[in-house]
Design a protein around this motif. Structure first.
Motif, mmCIF file in Angstrom:
data_model
loop_
_atom_site.group_PDB
_atom_site.id
_atom_site.type_symbol
_atom_site.label_atom_id
_atom_site.label_comp_id
_atom_site.label_asym_id
_atom_site.label_seq_id
_atom_site.Cartn_x
_atom_site.Cartn_y
_atom_site.Cartn_z
ATOM 1 N N VAL A 630 13.168 -10.893 -30.611
ATOM 2 C CA VAL A 630 12.561 -9.566 -30.678
ATOM 3 C C VAL A 630 11.278 -9.608 -31.529
ATOM 4 O O VAL A 630 10.237 -9.064 -31.149
ATOM 5 N N LYS A 634 7.495 -8.760 -30.381
ATOM 6 C CA LYS A 634 6.674 -7.778 -31.102
ATOM 7 C C LYS A 634 5.310 -8.370 -31.446
ATOM 8 O O LYS A 634 4.270 -7.709 -31.324
ATOM 9 N N ASP A 639 3.270 -2.655 -30.213
ATOM 10 C CA ASP A 639 4.142 -1.495 -30.052
ATOM 11 C C ASP A 639 4.907 -1.484 -28.741
ATOM 12 O O ASP A 639 5.943 -0.833 -28.627
ATOM 13 N N ARG A 640 4.387 -2.194 -27.759
ATOM 14 C CA ARG A 640 5.054 -2.201 -26.446
ATOM 15 C C ARG A 640 6.303 -3.085 -26.419
ATOM 16 O O ARG A 640 6.978 -3.184 -25.399
ATOM 17 N N PHE A 641 6.608 -3.764 -27.532
ATOM 18 C CA PHE A 641 7.699 -4.765 -27.515
ATOM 19 C C PHE A 641 9.022 -4.175 -27.042
ATOM 20 O O PHE A 641 9.825 -4.841 -26.402
ATOM 21 N N LYS A 642 9.247 -2.880 -27.347
ATOM 22 C CA LYS A 642 10.539 -2.279 -27.012
ATOM 23 C C LYS A 642 10.812 -2.288 -25.513
ATOM 24 O O LYS A 642 11.948 -2.339 -25.071
ATOM 25 N N ASP A 643 9.716 -2.214 -24.734
ATOM 26 C CA ASP A 643 9.895 -2.262 -23.281
ATOM 27 C C ASP A 643 10.520 -3.581 -22.838
ATOM 28 O O ASP A 643 11.199 -3.653 -21.817
ATOM 29 N N ALA A 645 12.354 -5.626 -24.980
ATOM 30 C CA ALA A 645 13.469 -6.075 -25.843
ATOM 31 C C ALA A 645 14.656 -5.122 -25.812
ATOM 32 O O ALA A 645 15.504 -5.151 -26.699
ATOM 33 N N LYS A 646 14.693 -4.290 -24.761
ATOM 34 C CA LYS A 646 15.768 -3.281 -24.720
ATOM 35 C C LYS A 646 17.153 -3.897 -24.858
ATOM 36 O O LYS A 646 17.940 -3.535 -25.732
ATOM 37 N N GLN A 648 18.093 -6.857 -25.761
ATOM 38 C CA GLN A 648 18.295 -7.589 -27.010
ATOM 39 C C GLN A 648 18.635 -6.625 -28.147
ATOM 40 O O GLN A 648 19.521 -6.897 -28.961
ATOM 41 N N LEU A 649 17.906 -5.510 -28.192
ATOM 42 C CA LEU A 649 18.143 -4.560 -29.288
ATOM 43 C C LEU A 649 19.551 -3.966 -29.218
ATOM 44 O O LEU A 649 20.230 -3.827 -30.242
ATOM 45 N N GLU A 653 22.637 -4.527 -32.063
ATOM 46 C CA GLU A 653 23.429 -3.450 -32.671
ATOM 47 C C GLU A 653 24.912 -3.627 -32.395
ATOM 48 O O GLU A 653 25.749 -3.483 -33.284
#
Ligand code: ADP
Ligand code: MG
Length: 728
Positions: A630, A634, A639-643, A645-646, A648-649, A653
């Motif tokens: 992740v 990043k 900022d686009r990393f979340k698209d 790394a969904k 993985q994130l 958790e």
């Protein structure tokens, strides 16, 4: 790929089946390592031989002088077969067999030596027995125990050692083993059955109990088994997600036996032949890598010894084949467990199986007498029978995956259900000649010689009549059959004694004819035994409800099940028949409760260790890989990393949540254990382990198994179910 798991998988893939040469016919080698009658005729004097034969048949004592002759003959025979040592072989209450080897070799001064084995050494030995379980017997009494020769089970040679089957008792005479109460119970049922047989045939002098066990087991590659701390230390898997393919295809049962397993079986069977264990049947069982071995039935004491011996040599021979035998009743969750069906019957010295329907109305009346008395005995003592098969490991099997439930019930099939229904309508009191003829011709005489519908393939009945024997199916695969056989023999003996009293009373006081009296008593038994008869599916909820209504016990855990063993009535039953006195009964109860506690305690420690030291660190490692990933994303995408790394994130958790729950459950479990360990009452301690400690296994397991599904397969340290179950 550096984990033990992968080394183990690699090693297991390289295995080849061992070549097993069978040069001679089995019938030629059968019993060649057994000091049986053939060997005795060759090596014993006539007096010595007769003395042993008489001891076997009538239970007479062998005097010391003759014992000297016997031991000398036995020694010569053993040495001629290459034996160097001898041992008293016995079955202490640990559930294993015990032996302490001594050499025949003795020095006689002047640098000379001879081979010696005297009568005293044959008849009695004093092993240092202080560390066998004794349930307080030896604390209260003399602190020593001794072993004494049981001539009814022949000596044998294994691993160059002459093994002499013995009983194991304390100096004050209390039984410290499985065999002693069994021998007493077999004698009691012999006497009781002979007395009843006299109604039908005056020539009956003795009645023997027959036992044919069916041993189920799993064969797992040793490297794979050793790679799992839970299998190594507890004999079962405490964790492990079920594989994508389980046993649902039923493609293993009765299928082709895999080559390595086949070679193991042939090797094992060869040893069995030498040792006189008459194994006959082998096949795949329902679960993958599960098998069964069954002998031709034998006299119960011998059959029990043979089963104990077999369990021992199964492990030894498995080593050569790089297999580990899992005898545990439930090595894998969600997969069939292993039982040891005990096929049981009684037969007379005149060659009649008392549980086999006969050709004539008279022999059928005898059959019905024993059949109905057995049903009545089980009805009266169902809870005791449940206790006889109770163990920490069998608790996992009962009521799951086609095993019988914790409720004891009897399956008898349609034909016999109908016969009992008709007998129930026999009028009270004396019967007219016409009524008697009618009964004999139309009811008793119509019982077919071969009962056709007694296959009961659903296997959920704990006690099934299978044509000419009862099959006690609730017995677990690790059990020593002596325990269930002792209880069954005792309750049947007690029942037969009561029956005799009742029939005699009707004959003496009501001046009934013998047949009338028998019919009258049997009719009442049928009426009062109905609750135990059940033909349906044994592990349905409906049956649990129904059984409760019928007043049958449903003790799902060992501590609950064992309670009946210390009930006043139970102690009196065993005491009055001289099978076990109060001290012996109480000692056994204590030993079994302690055994239960120890098992759960060890499992609890092991699952705690695996969860914390194997699973959690692996999960953290994998989580770190994800975090690294992740972070990398990043740094590339900002900022686009979340698209990107969904997934993985979410995983990061979820892993944290599982780790958290595992950790808190292990802590809770450890605390619960501490509370239990401080407990001084045996009942409370067992109850705590059963209801406070053990339930936490589920929570821990659930989350570990979830992690198994998430974490990179290459990192997962524990050999997986698919590898354990499908490596052949
Ligand atoms: P299965 O239950 O697999 O159909 P069987 O019923 O033929 O197989 O036999 C199972 C076991 O029952 C074997 O060990 C066999 O020797 C034993 N057996 C058969 N007859 C008797 C008997 N009269 N008493 C005790 N055991 C018996
Ligand atoms: Mg069977």
């Amino acid at each position: 790929m550096s984990t033990l798991r992968f080394h183990a998988v690699k090693a297991s893939l390289k295995r080849k089946p061992l070549k097993i040469k069978e040069k001679k016919r089995r019938s030629e080698i059968f019993g060649s390592n057994v000091f049986n009658e053939v060997a005795m005729r060759q090596y014993l004097t006539k007096t010595a031989l007769n003395s042993v034969l008489e001891a076997i048949e009538k239970g007479t004592k062998i005097n010391r002088l003759v014992a000297d002759h016997i031991s000398t003959g036995m020694k010569e025979w053993a040495i001629s077969k290459g034996a160097t040592h001898y041992t008293h072989w016995f079955q202490p209450l640990t559930g294993a067999t015990a032996e302490k080897h001594d050499a025949f070799f003795e020095t006689i001064g002047d640098g000379l030596a001879i081979e010696k084995f005297g009568g005293n050494q044959l008849v009695q030995q004093e092993p240092d027995a202080s560390s066998f379980p004794n349930g307080g017997i030896r604390n209260t009494f003399e602190a020593r125990g001794y072993t004494a020769w049981d001539p009814t089970s022949p000596a044998f040679i294994y691993d160059k050692t002459l093994c002499i089957p013995t009983v194991f008792v304390s100096y004050t005479g209390e039984a410290l083993d499985f065999k002693t109460p069994l021998l007493r119970a077999l004698q009691v049922v012999d006497n009781a059955a002979v007395a009843v047989c006299k109604y039908f045939d005056k020539n009956v002098k003795s009645v023997r109990t027959s036992l044919g066990w069916e041993q189920e087991y799993f064969l797992i590659d040793t490297a794979l088994a050793l790679s799992r701390p839970d299998i190594l230390l507890t004999g079962r898997t405490l964790l492990g997600h079920s594989p994508a393919k389980g046993q649902q295809l039923d493609d293993h049962y009765f299928g082709t036996i895999p080559a390595r397993a086949m070679s193991y079986m042939r090797d094992l069977e060869h040893q069995c032949m030498l040792l006189g264990i008459p194994v006959k049947t082998r096949h795949n069982e329902v679960a993958p890598n599960q098998f069964e071995l069954a002998p031709i039935f034998e006299e119960a004491n011998l059959a029990v010894d043979h089963n104990s011996l077999l369990m021992d040599i199964m492990q030894k021979i498995a080593k050569r084949h790089s297999f580990t035998v899992l005898m545990h009743e439930k090595p894998f969750a969600g997969v069939n467990g292993s039982g040891k069906h005990n096929n049981w019957s009684l037969s007379t010295n005149t060659g009649v199986n008392l549980l086999s329907p006969g050709k004539t109305p008279m022999s059928n009346l005898q059959f019905l007498t024993f059949f109905i008395n057995t049903i009545k005995a089980v009805q009266t003592h169902e809870e005791l029978l449940r206790a006889a098969i109770a163990s920490a490991s069998n608790d996992h099997r009962l009521g799951a995956n086609e095993a019988p439930p914790a409720i004891i019930s009897i399956f008898i099939g349609d034909q016999l259900t109908r016969v009992l229904g008709e007998l129930e309508t026999v009028p009270k009191g004396k019967l007219s000649p016409k009524e008697i003829t009618d009964l004999k011709l139309n009811v008793v005489g119509k019982i077919p010689e071969v009962i056709l519908d007694n296959t009961d393939r659903n296997r959920t009945s704990s006690f099934a009549f299978t044509g000419n024997k009862f099959e006690f199916r609730a017995v677990g695969s690790t059990a020593n059959c002596a325990n269930p056989m002792t209880v069954l023999s005792t309750i049947v003996a007690k029942q037969l004694m009561d029956f005799k009293i009742e029939v005699d009373e009707l004959i003496d006081k009501k001046s009934m004819k013998k047949d009338d009296a028998i019919f009258n008593v049997l009719r009442e038994y049928i009426k009062t035994s109905k609750a135990i008869l059940f033909e349906g599916n044994g592990y349905s909820e409906a049956w649990e409800k129904e059984a409760k209504k019928r007043g049958l016990s449903n003790n799902k855990t060992t501590p609950e099940a064992l309670k009946i063993k210390k009930a006043k009535a139970t102690i009196e039953l065993f005491d009055s028949l001289k099978v076990m006195n109060k001290v012996e009964s109480e000692a056994r109860y204590e030993i079994e409760m302690e055994d239960y506690i120890h098992h759960v305690q060890i499992e609890s420690r092991v699952i705690g260790d695996i969860a914390r030291n194997h699973v959690v660190p692996t999960a953290v490692r994998y989580q770190n890989i994800l975090i690294e990933n992740v972070t990398g994303l990043k740094s590339i995408y900002g900022d686009r990393f979340k698209d990107f790394a969904k997934a993985q994130l979410v995983l990061i958790e979820e892993i944290s949540e599982h780790i958290e729950t595992i950790n808190s459950s292990v802590t809770k479990m450890t605390e619960a254990r501490k509370v239990c360990n401080k407990e001084t009452s045996l009942e409370k301690k067992a109850d705590g382990y059963c209801n406070k400690v053990k339930p936490l296994f589920q929570d821990i397991r659930y989350h570990c198994d979830k992690l198994e599904l998430m974490i990179d397969d290459e990192l997962w340290p524990l050999t997986k179910y698919r590898e354990l179950l499908f490596t052949k």
